[in-house]
Design a protein around this motif. Structure first.
Motif, PDB file in Angstrom:
ATOM      1  N   VAL A 246       1.016  -1.007  -0.033  1.00 22.05           N
ATOM      2  CA  VAL A 246      -0.140  -0.090  -0.050  1.00 22.05           C
ATOM      3  C   VAL A 246       0.739   1.113  -0.051  1.00 22.05           C
ATOM      4  O   VAL A 246       2.187   1.154   0.399  1.00 22.05           O
ATOM      5  N   ARG A 247       0.367   2.318  -0.491  1.00 22.45           N
ATOM      6  CA  ARG A 247       1.123   3.537  -0.751  1.00 22.45           C
ATOM      7  C   ARG A 247       1.437   4.300   0.761  1.00 22.45           C
ATOM      8  O   ARG A 247       1.865   5.201   0.783  1.00 22.45           O
ATOM      9  N   ASP A 248       0.764   3.912   1.919  1.00 22.67           N
ATOM     10  CA  ASP A 248       1.379   4.596   2.897  1.00 22.67           C
ATOM     11  C   ASP A 248       2.763   4.398   3.394  1.00 22.67           C
ATOM     12  O   ASP A 248       3.175   5.287   4.068  1.00 22.67           O
ATOM     13  N   TYR A 249       3.184   3.456   2.941  1.00 19.52           N
ATOM     14  CA  TYR A 249       4.606   3.024   3.145  1.00 19.52           C
ATOM     15  C   TYR A 249       5.568   3.144   1.898  1.00 19.52           C
ATOM     16  O   TYR A 249       5.026   2.976   0.733  1.00 19.52           O
ATOM     17  N   ALA A 250       6.760   3.675   2.140  1.00 20.46           N
ATOM     18  CA  ALA A 250       7.677   4.170   0.796  1.00 20.46           C
ATOM     19  C   ALA A 250       7.948   2.929   0.034  1.00 20.46           C
ATOM     20  O   ALA A 250       8.510   3.093  -1.268  1.00 20.46           O
ATOM     21  N   VAL A 251       8.097   1.792   0.596  1.00 15.76           N
ATOM     22  CA  VAL A 251       8.666   0.567  -0.192  1.00 15.76           C
ATOM     23  C   VAL A 251       7.865   0.287  -1.312  1.00 15.76           C
ATOM     24  O   VAL A 251       8.520  -0.404  -2.355  1.00 15.76           O
ATOM     25  N   GLU A 252       6.618   0.453  -1.485  1.00 11.77           N
ATOM     26  CA  GLU A 252       5.901   0.033  -2.617  1.00 11.77           C
ATOM     27  C   GLU A 252       6.417   1.124  -4.027  1.00 11.77           C
ATOM     28  O   GLU A 252       6.384   0.640  -4.963  1.00 11.77           O
ATOM     29  N   LYS A 253       6.668   2.181  -3.544  1.00 10.77           N
ATOM     30  CA  LYS A 253       7.340   3.235  -4.516  1.00 10.77           C
ATOM     31  C   LYS A 253       8.632   2.728  -4.870  1.00 10.77           C
ATOM     32  O   LYS A 253       9.027   2.706  -6.398  1.00 10.77           O
ATOM     33  N   LEU A 254       9.388   2.458  -3.921  1.00  8.45           N
ATOM     34  CA  LEU A 254      10.926   1.921  -4.374  1.00  8.45           C
ATOM     35  C   LEU A 254      10.610   0.895  -5.263  1.00  8.45           C
ATOM     36  O   LEU A 254      11.553   0.680  -6.367  1.00  8.45           O
ATOM     37  N   PHE A 255       9.661  -0.077  -5.036  1.00  4.13           N
ATOM     38  CA  PHE A 255       9.728  -1.230  -5.950  1.00  4.13           C
ATOM     39  C   PHE A 255       9.296  -0.781  -7.223  1.00  4.13           C
ATOM     40  O   PHE A 255       9.700  -1.534  -8.350  1.00  4.13           O
ATOM     41  N   ARG A 256       8.165   0.179  -7.592  1.00  4.01           N
ATOM     42  CA  ARG A 256       7.865   0.691  -8.721  1.00  4.01           C
ATOM     43  C   ARG A 256       9.175   1.566  -9.451  1.00  4.01           C
ATOM     44  O   ARG A 256       9.237   1.148 -10.850  1.00  4.01           O
ATOM     45  N   ASP A 257       9.854   2.107  -8.556  1.00  2.90           N
ATOM     46  CA  ASP A 257      10.899   2.756  -9.271  1.00  2.90           C
ATOM     47  C   ASP A 257      11.946   2.414  -9.689  1.00  2.90           C
ATOM     48  O   ASP A 257      12.936   2.418 -10.752  1.00  2.90           O
ATOM     49  N   ALA A 258      12.170   1.072  -9.017  1.00  3.96           N
ATOM     50  CA  ALA A 258      13.458   0.249  -9.276  1.00  3.96           C
ATOM     51  C   ALA A 258      13.548  -0.447 -10.588  1.00  3.96           C
ATOM     52  O   ALA A 258      14.431  -0.680 -11.382  1.00  3.96           O
ATOM     53  N   LYS A 259      12.317  -0.809 -10.886  1.00  2.00           N
ATOM     54  CA  LYS A 259      12.316  -1.599 -12.428  1.00  2.00           C
ATOM     55  C   LYS A 259      12.907  -0.807 -13.508  1.00  2.00           C
ATOM     56  O   LYS A 259      13.843  -1.504 -14.269  1.00  2.00           O
ATOM     57  N   ILE A 260      12.615   0.354 -13.665  1.00  4.33           N
ATOM     58  CA  ILE A 260      13.082   1.209 -14.814  1.00  4.33           C
ATOM     59  C   ILE A 260      14.702   1.379 -14.948  1.00  4.33           C
ATOM     60  O   ILE A 260      15.274   1.351 -15.984  1.00  4.33           O
ATOM     61  N   THR A 261      15.385   1.041 -13.731  1.00  2.00           N
ATOM     62  CA  THR A 261      16.558   1.234 -13.845  1.00  2.00           C
ATOM     63  C   THR A 261      17.370  -0.102 -14.485  1.00  2.00           C
ATOM     64  O   THR A 261      18.467   0.233 -15.000  1.00  2.00           O
ATOM     65  N   GLU A 262      16.797  -1.222 -14.539  1.00  5.54           N
ATOM     66  CA  GLU A 262      16.977  -2.315 -15.422  1.00  5.54           C
ATOM     67  C   GLU A 262      16.691  -2.134 -16.906  1.00  5.54           C
ATOM     68  O   GLU A 262      17.091  -3.014 -17.632  1.00  5.54           O
ATOM     69  N   ILE A 263      16.302  -0.932 -17.322  1.00  4.75           N
ATOM     70  CA  ILE A 263      15.680  -0.830 -18.660  1.00  4.75           C
ATOM     71  C   ILE A 263      16.391   0.272 -19.442  1.00  4.75           C
ATOM     72  O   ILE A 263      17.044   0.064 -20.275  1.00  4.75           O
TER      73      ILE A 263
END
Length: 281
Positions: A246-263
């Motif tokens: 859920v968006r109440d915690y930062a880790v879901e955003k980190l998970f979404r943001d991390a993927k683009i670094t592999e692309i």
């Protein structure tokens, strides 16, 4: 490195001063990893050039003050030898940004297509030498990969920091979950990978600053740091359980943001190709 003194005065000074941001226009709808297989055309016309084509996945599209554009200028030679780079100021006639893409992550930056429709630019818009722009593109990507590695490193470090903090606060079965060996080992793996990524990124940056060849090291840093970001972000979401989703915690955003670094700046597969070519020389 490639620009004239006038180009540096006109564009680099305001870019460095934060007056506006730039945009890098290389990828196209049908050419991503195969970057030289572009269709955008640059045609000589009098004392200038006319650009026609479409660029895709352009960060800062529609908001940049200057666009670094690569276009096919000589169709009679292999494409990698017939590409020219142009510095195009924002909003000339014939340059149009498409709609903002609805992305998984990095939503704070705009990503659009850029359309060139008989976009006229003067002769002094050429950066470097005519037909040798692909060399600039590859050199620019090498440096950019260090930046993406640093971005990925920051994501991984934040994921680790959030996991450590949460593991000390969250209790299960009468104990902080930090007491459980399974999570201790997971955080040990995260911390080890983060430090390895940090050393690879720092080494590549140091070599670049020293004027040494750093293409292999940049690809190593980008590859390992981006995959570390994904590893750590995934581990953090798993550790947080339902709260990690859920968006109440930062880790879901980190998970979404991390993927683009592999692309972007070259996929992980491209990085492995670059590294292997250096190793096998």
């Amino acid at each position: 490195r490639f620009g004239t003194e006038e180009q540096k005065r006109r564009f680099l000074v305001p870019l460095a001063g934060g007056e506006y941001v730039g945009a890098y226009c290389l990828s196209e709808p049908t050419s991503g990893s195969d970057a030289s297989n572009m269709s955008t055309q640059a045609r000589r016309d009098g004392d200038g050039w006319v650009l026609n084509g479409t660029k895709s996945w352009i960060t800062n599209g529609g908001e940049a003050g200057v666009y670094l554009v690569y276009a096919l200028s000589n169709p009679n030679v292999p494409k990698s030898r017939g590409i020219t780079a142009f510095l195009v100021p924002a909003n000339p006639p014939g340059l149009r940004a498409g709609k903002k893409e609805k992305k998984l992550g990095i939503r704070a930056s705009s990503t659009t297509q850029i359309f060139f429709e008989d976009c006229r630019v003067p002769a002094d818009a050429v950066i470097g030498t005519v037909d040798e722009g692909f060399k600039i593109a590859m050199a620019t990507l090498d440096g950019g990969r260090i930046g993406i590695g640093a971005q990925a490193l920051g994501i991984a470090q934040r994921a680790l920091d959030e996991s450590v903090r949460y593991s000390k606060e969250r209790e299960a079965f009468g104990h902080p979950i930090a007491d459980f060996q399974g999570l201790q080992w997971r955080m040990a793996d995260m911390a080890t990978r983060v430090e390895c990524a940090r050393m690879l990124v720092y080494r590549a940056a140091r070599m670049k600053d020293a004027g040494q060849s750093f293409s292999k090291e940049a690809s190593m840093a980008k590859l390992f740091a981006s995959e570390t970001a994904m590893f750590c972000a995934h581990a953090a979401v798993q550790m947080f359980g339902g709260y990690g989703y859920v968006r109440d915690y930062a880790v879901e955003k980190l998970f979404r943001d991390a993927k683009i670094t592999e692309i972007y700046e070259g996929t992980s597969e491209v990085q492995r190709l670059v590294i292997s070519r250096h190793v096998l020389r």
